[in-house]
Motif scaffolding. Structure first.
Motif, PDB file in Angstrom:
ATOM      1  N   PHE A   1       0.833  -1.202   0.000  1.00 32.90           N
ATOM      2  CA  PHE A   1       0.000   0.000   0.000  1.00 32.90           C
ATOM      3  C   PHE A   1       0.869   1.254   0.000  1.00 32.90           C
ATOM      4  CE2 PHE A   1       0.552  -1.345   4.424  1.00 32.90           C
ATOM      5  CZ  PHE A   1       1.008  -0.176   5.037  1.00 32.90           C
ATOM      6  N   TYR A   2       0.236   2.392  -0.289  1.00 31.58           N
ATOM      7  CA  TYR A   2       0.893   3.705  -0.257  1.00 31.58           C
ATOM      8  C   TYR A   2       0.388   4.501   0.938  1.00 31.58           C
ATOM      9  CZ  TYR A   2       2.641   2.818  -4.927  1.00 31.58           C
ATOM     10  OH  TYR A   2       3.303   2.273  -6.010  1.00 31.58           O
ATOM     11  N   THR A   3       1.287   5.256   1.565  1.00 31.38           N
ATOM     12  CA  THR A   3       0.928   6.046   2.733  1.00 31.38           C
ATOM     13  C   THR A   3       0.547   7.470   2.314  1.00 31.38           C
ATOM     14  OG1 THR A   3       3.212   6.733   3.131  1.00 31.38           O
ATOM     15  CG2 THR A   3       2.453   4.705   4.213  1.00 31.38           C
ATOM     16  N   PRO A   4      -0.173   8.198   3.193  1.00 30.18           N
ATOM     17  CA  PRO A   4      -0.574   9.570   2.875  1.00 30.18           C
ATOM     18  C   PRO A   4       0.582  10.560   3.058  1.00 30.18           C
ATOM     19  CG  PRO A   4      -1.366   8.960   5.044  1.00 30.18           C
ATOM     20  CD  PRO A   4      -0.735   7.726   4.456  1.00 30.18           C
ATOM     21  N   LYS A   5       0.264  11.855   3.018  1.00 34.74           N
ATOM     22  CA  LYS A   5       1.285  12.914   3.079  1.00 34.74           C
ATOM     23  C   LYS A   5       1.999  13.016   4.422  1.00 34.74           C
ATOM     24  CE  LYS A   5      -0.677  15.827  -0.472  1.00 34.74           C
ATOM     25  NZ  LYS A   5      -1.261  17.135  -0.784  1.00 34.74           N
ATOM     26  N   GLY A   6       1.373  12.639   5.521  1.00 36.94           N
ATOM     27  CA  GLY A   6       2.030  12.702   6.820  1.00 36.94           C
ATOM     28  C   GLY A   6       2.880  11.469   7.074  1.00 36.94           C
ATOM     29  N   TYR A   7       3.833  11.586   8.001  1.00 37.47           N
ATOM     30  CA  TYR A   7       4.593  10.387   8.377  1.00 37.47           C
ATOM     31  C   TYR A   7       3.779   9.577   9.381  1.00 37.47           C
ATOM     32  CZ  TYR A   7       6.049  12.443  12.872  1.00 37.47           C
ATOM     33  OH  TYR A   7       6.065  12.977  14.137  1.00 37.47           O
ATOM     34  N   ILE A   8       4.098   8.291   9.514  1.00 39.74           N
ATOM     35  CA  ILE A   8       3.328   7.373  10.358  1.00 39.74           C
ATOM     36  C   ILE A   8       4.250   6.736  11.390  1.00 39.74           C
ATOM     37  CG2 ILE A   8       2.001   5.215  10.410  1.00 39.74           C
ATOM     38  CD1 ILE A   8       1.107   5.886   7.545  1.00 39.74           C
ATOM     39  N   LEU A   9       3.841   6.752  12.632  1.00 37.80           N
ATOM     40  CA  LEU A   9       4.482   5.946  13.664  1.00 37.80           C
ATOM     41  C   LEU A   9       3.656   4.671  13.745  1.00 37.80           C
ATOM     42  CD1 LEU A   9       6.545   5.395  15.833  1.00 37.80           C
ATOM     43  CD2 LEU A   9       5.117   6.668  17.433  1.00 37.80           C
ATOM     44  N   SER A  10       4.242   3.553  13.339  1.00 39.52           N
ATOM     45  CA  SER A  10       3.473   2.313  13.176  1.00 39.52           C
ATOM     46  C   SER A  10       3.939   1.218  14.128  1.00 39.52           C
ATOM     47  CB  SER A  10       3.590   1.808  11.733  1.00 39.52           C
ATOM     48  OG  SER A  10       4.939   1.479  11.430  1.00 39.52           O
TER      49      SER A  10
ATOM     50  N   VAL B   1      13.831  -2.610   4.529  1.00 37.18           N
ATOM     51  CA  VAL B   1      14.151  -1.879   5.753  1.00 37.18           C
ATOM     52  C   VAL B   1      14.045  -2.755   6.998  1.00 37.18           C
ATOM     53  CG1 VAL B   1      13.505   0.375   4.817  1.00 37.18           C
ATOM     54  CG2 VAL B   1      11.787  -1.005   6.014  1.00 37.18           C
ATOM     55  N   PHE B   2      13.464  -3.940   6.856  1.00 34.45           N
ATOM     56  CA  PHE B   2      13.306  -4.809   8.026  1.00 34.45           C
ATOM     57  C   PHE B   2      13.215  -6.245   7.554  1.00 34.45           C
ATOM     58  CE2 PHE B   2      10.835  -7.168  11.144  1.00 34.45           C
ATOM     59  CZ  PHE B   2      11.432  -6.794  12.328  1.00 34.45           C
ATOM     60  N   VAL B   3      13.955  -7.133   8.225  1.00 29.02           N
ATOM     61  CA  VAL B   3      13.885  -8.575   7.964  1.00 29.02           C
ATOM     62  C   VAL B   3      13.872  -9.280   9.301  1.00 29.02           C
ATOM     63  CG1 VAL B   3      15.016 -10.592   6.967  1.00 29.02           C
ATOM     64  CG2 VAL B   3      15.177  -8.394   5.796  1.00 29.02           C
TER      65      VAL B   3
ATOM     66  N   TRP C   1       7.066  -6.722  16.169  1.00 30.92           N
ATOM     67  CA  TRP C   1       8.194  -5.989  15.633  1.00 30.92           C
ATOM     68  C   TRP C   1       8.329  -4.676  16.364  1.00 30.92           C
ATOM     69  CZ3 TRP C   1       5.762  -6.615  10.185  1.00 30.92           C
ATOM     70  CH2 TRP C   1       5.920  -7.922   9.757  1.00 30.92           C
ATOM     71  N   PRO C   2       9.477  -4.037  16.224  1.00 33.13           N
ATOM     72  CA  PRO C   2       9.618  -2.703  16.822  1.00 33.13           C
ATOM     73  C   PRO C   2       8.748  -1.703  16.075  1.00 33.13           C
ATOM     74  CG  PRO C   2      11.517  -3.234  15.468  1.00 33.13           C
ATOM     75  CD  PRO C   2      10.680  -4.483  15.530  1.00 33.13           C
ATOM     76  N   ASP C   3       8.454  -0.582  16.713  1.00 32.98           N
ATOM     77  CA  ASP C   3       7.721   0.479  16.031  1.00 32.98           C
ATOM     78  C   ASP C   3       8.581   0.997  14.880  1.00 32.98           C
ATOM     79  OD1 ASP C   3       5.776   0.177  17.939  1.00 32.98           O
ATOM     80  OD2 ASP C   3       6.364   1.928  19.091  1.00 32.98           O
ATOM     81  N   LEU C   4       7.941   1.296  13.762  1.00 35.10           N
ATOM     82  CA  LEU C   4       8.645   1.827  12.602  1.00 35.10           C
ATOM     83  C   LEU C   4       8.043   3.169  12.224  1.00 35.10           C
ATOM     84  CD1 LEU C   4       8.830  -1.344  10.308  1.00 35.10           C
ATOM     85  CD2 LEU C   4      10.647  -0.388  11.715  1.00 35.10           C
ATOM     86  N   ILE C   5       8.890   4.128  11.877  1.00 27.92           N
ATOM     87  CA  ILE C   5       8.416   5.385  11.321  1.00 27.92           C
ATOM     88  C   ILE C   5       8.393   5.215   9.812  1.00 27.92           C
ATOM     89  CG2 ILE C   5       8.948   7.820  10.951  1.00 27.92           C
ATOM     90  CD1 ILE C   5      10.132   7.856  13.761  1.00 27.92           C
ATOM     91  N   ILE C   6       7.224   5.446   9.226  1.00 32.00           N
ATOM     92  CA  ILE C   6       7.068   5.339   7.779  1.00 32.00           C
ATOM     93  C   ILE C   6       7.016   6.754   7.212  1.00 32.00           C
ATOM     94  CG2 ILE C   6       5.673   4.426   5.901  1.00 32.00           C
ATOM     95  CD1 ILE C   6       4.457   2.447   7.936  1.00 32.00           C
ATOM     96  N   PRO C   7       7.939   7.097   6.307  1.00 32.26           N
ATOM     97  CA  PRO C   7       7.937   8.439   5.733  1.00 32.26           C
ATOM     98  C   PRO C   7       6.667   8.710   4.919  1.00 32.26           C
ATOM     99  CG  PRO C   7      10.017   7.313   5.310  1.00 32.26           C
ATOM    100  CD  PRO C   7       9.058   6.286   5.840  1.00 32.26           C
ATOM    101  N   PRO C   8       6.370   9.985   4.676  1.00 32.44           N
ATOM    102  CA  PRO C   8       5.203  10.331   3.857  1.00 32.44           C
ATOM    103  C   PRO C   8       5.322   9.786   2.435  1.00 32.44           C
ATOM    104  CG  PRO C   8       6.108  12.277   4.947  1.00 32.44           C
ATOM    105  CD  PRO C   8       7.072  11.161   5.164  1.00 32.44           C
ATOM    106  N   LEU C   9       4.168   9.517   1.824  1.00 29.13           N
ATOM    107  CA  LEU C   9       4.090   9.109   0.415  1.00 29.13           C
ATOM    108  C   LEU C   9       5.025   7.947   0.091  1.00 29.13           C
ATOM    109  CD1 LEU C   9       3.941  12.708  -1.069  1.00 29.13           C
ATOM    110  CD2 LEU C   9       2.013  11.189  -0.564  1.00 29.13           C
TER     111      LEU C   9
END
Length: 136
Positions: A46-55, A84-86, A100-108
């Motif tokens: 999937f694609y993320t929106p304009k903001g970054y995500i703490l997931s 970025v993760f294995v 898994w650890p929390d991941l920050i996903i950049p915008p878009l």
């Protein structure tokens, strides 16, 4: 300041590779029950929106009868085609369900999650999910 209304956009739209959904500043994606074998199989894409995500991510691996399996498996997360993760799951029947650890996903960002049985060609199954908060 007017309160944001969450109405019909808050319904559950289902599971699957492109199931990414946002509700206000929260987001989620659920793979649903996916069977895989010894080839890399996409469970989320999937694609993320304009903001970054703490997931926050979680998954479980089982045989296709929904019981714990002792085969080893590999889970990968890609951001825009870059791994970025294995994580390799040992298949130990006494293991705790994997988080898994929390991941920050950049915008878009295009986010893709794959799974693979690295022990043999037998079928395994997984559930993968991500929940997070979108920051603008």
């Amino acid at each position: 300041m007017a309160k944001t209304r969450i109405g019909s956009n808050a319904i559950f739209t289902g599971v699957g590779p492109s199931s990414f959904t946002t509700i206000g500043n929260r987001c989620y994606a659920y793979s649903g029950y996916k069977i895989f074998s010894n080839s890399e199989t996409t469970v989320l894409d999937f694609y993320t929106p304009k903001g970054y995500i703490l997931s926050t991510w979680q998954y479980s691996i089982m045989d296709d009868g929904e019981t714990i399996n002792e085969d080893d498996s590999r889970i990968r997360i890609y951001f825009n085609g870059t791994k970025v993760f294995v994580q390799v799951d040992s298949g130990d029947p006494d293991r705790v369900q994997n988080a898994w650890p929390d991941l920050i996903i950049p915008p878009l960002t295009r986010v893709k999650v794959t799974v693979e049985n690295v022990t043999d060609a037998s079928n395994l199954a997984t559930y993968v999910y991500m929940v997070g908060r979108v920051y603008s």
